[in-house]
Design a protein around this motif. Structure first.
Motif, PDB file in Angstrom:
ATOM      1  N   HIS A  93       0.836  -1.197   0.000  1.00 22.99           N
ATOM      2  CA  HIS A  93       0.000   0.000   0.000  1.00 22.99           C
ATOM      3  C   HIS A  93       0.877   1.256   0.000  1.00 22.99           C
ATOM      4  O   HIS A  93       2.008   1.229   0.506  1.00 22.99           O
ATOM      5  N   TRP A  95       0.601   5.795   0.346  1.00 23.96           N
ATOM      6  CA  TRP A  95      -0.156   7.020   0.561  1.00 23.96           C
ATOM      7  C   TRP A  95      -0.017   7.872  -0.690  1.00 23.96           C
ATOM      8  O   TRP A  95       1.096   8.081  -1.186  1.00 23.96           O
ATOM      9  N   ILE A  97      -0.795  11.668  -1.997  1.00 28.19           N
ATOM     10  CA  ILE A  97      -1.170  13.030  -1.633  1.00 28.19           C
ATOM     11  C   ILE A  97      -1.462  13.759  -2.944  1.00 28.19           C
ATOM     12  O   ILE A  97      -0.631  13.753  -3.853  1.00 28.19           O
ATOM     13  N   LEU A 136      -5.709  12.958   0.658  1.00 24.54           N
ATOM     14  CA  LEU A 136      -4.776  11.943   1.150  1.00 24.54           C
ATOM     15  C   LEU A 136      -5.499  10.608   1.139  1.00 24.54           C
ATOM     16  O   LEU A 136      -6.544  10.461   1.773  1.00 24.54           O
ATOM     17  N   SER A 137      -4.960   9.635   0.404  1.00 25.11           N
ATOM     18  CA  SER A 137      -5.602   8.323   0.321  1.00 25.11           C
ATOM     19  C   SER A 137      -4.560   7.217   0.435  1.00 25.11           C
ATOM     20  O   SER A 137      -3.482   7.303  -0.163  1.00 25.11           O
ATOM     21  N   ALA A 138      -4.908   6.187   1.201  1.00 27.74           N
ATOM     22  CA  ALA A 138      -4.092   4.974   1.254  1.00 27.74           C
ATOM     23  C   ALA A 138      -4.678   4.002   0.241  1.00 27.74           C
ATOM     24  O   ALA A 138      -5.858   3.666   0.321  1.00 27.74           O
ATOM     25  N   TYR A 168       3.105   3.150   2.687  1.00 21.71           N
ATOM     26  CA  TYR A 168       2.299   2.904   3.888  1.00 21.71           C
ATOM     27  C   TYR A 168       3.065   1.934   4.768  1.00 21.71           C
ATOM     28  O   TYR A 168       3.473   0.858   4.323  1.00 21.71           O
ATOM     29  N   ASP A 173       1.731   3.507  10.759  1.00 18.60           N
ATOM     30  CA  ASP A 173       0.534   4.176  10.251  1.00 18.60           C
ATOM     31  C   ASP A 173      -0.777   3.580  10.747  1.00 18.60           C
ATOM     32  O   ASP A 173      -1.829   4.183  10.550  1.00 18.60           O
TER      33      ASP A 173
END
Length: 199
Positions: A93, A95, A97, A136-138, A168, A173
């Motif tokens: 995974h 992150w 931005i 912001l997405s994982a 990630y 996290d």
């Protein structure tokens, strides 16, 4: 017994220790501005999202709990970003931005789609209309081809400008015992099934 006086600067705490014999540096003392509004930040996108989502209301509110859609992030040429993604393929995974480029304006109070129809403070929600349109997405990283990152389980519109990418890290996290504030009233926090994580 402490001999600190009220006007003394706070004791320096190090995340990383300086080399032995190296005096502490106070970078923050060299930078100050009396009015935050005068500080201007300029960013340049490093890439763009290619997604099947072309309408804002079609984007899932929490992509990890929805039908995980595939997308790709095409990084810009000429910036050596093909080198910047080296070693990233070992992470499941990442992150992402990004800049929510179609948003206009914001409100300090919003009514979330789940739970009682109560206005909540913007910063206690994930509403997209914010003072700065930063997202912001994982997401799950499924592959890398040169400067193209293949992802799954996302909430980004086609053409979304990407500002940065970070790995990630589960040990840093994830906080399984974290509280969810007012969201706990909705029952959403108790959902166990997540397509994005495969659980």
């Amino acid at each position: 017994m402490s001999h600190k006086k009220p006007g003394d600067p706070p004791e320096q705490r190090w995340g990383r220790k300086p080399a032995k014999g190296t005096p502490a540096k106070s970078y923050t003392d060299e930078f100050s501005h009396s009015d935050n509004a005068e500080l201007e930040i300029t960013m340049q996108p490093i890439g763009v999202v290619h997604s099947s989502y072309r309408e804002r209301f079609a984007v899932p509110r929490q992509p990890s709990l929805d039908d995980a859609q595939e997308a790709s992030i095409e990084l810009n040429a000429g910036l050596n970003l093909d080198q910047a993604v080296r070693d990233l393929d070992g992470f499941s995974h990442i992150w992402v931005i990004y800049w929510m480029h179609l948003n206009q304006g914001w409100n300090p109070l919003v009514t979330p789609p789940r739970g009682p129809k109560v206005k909540r403070g913007l910063f206690a929600t994930r509403a997209p209309h914010r003072p700065n349109s930063i997202g912001l997405s994982a997401v799950r990283l499924t592959g890398i081809d040169g400067r193209t990152l293949h992802i799954k389980g996302h909430d980004m519109l086609d053409g979304t400008p990407v500002l940065d990418i970070k790995p990630y890290l589960p040990y840093a996290d994830a906080f399984p015992q974290a509280s969810s504030g007012w969201v706990e009233e909705t029952g959403v926090a108790e959902m166990k099934e997540s397509i994005n994580t495969g659980s």
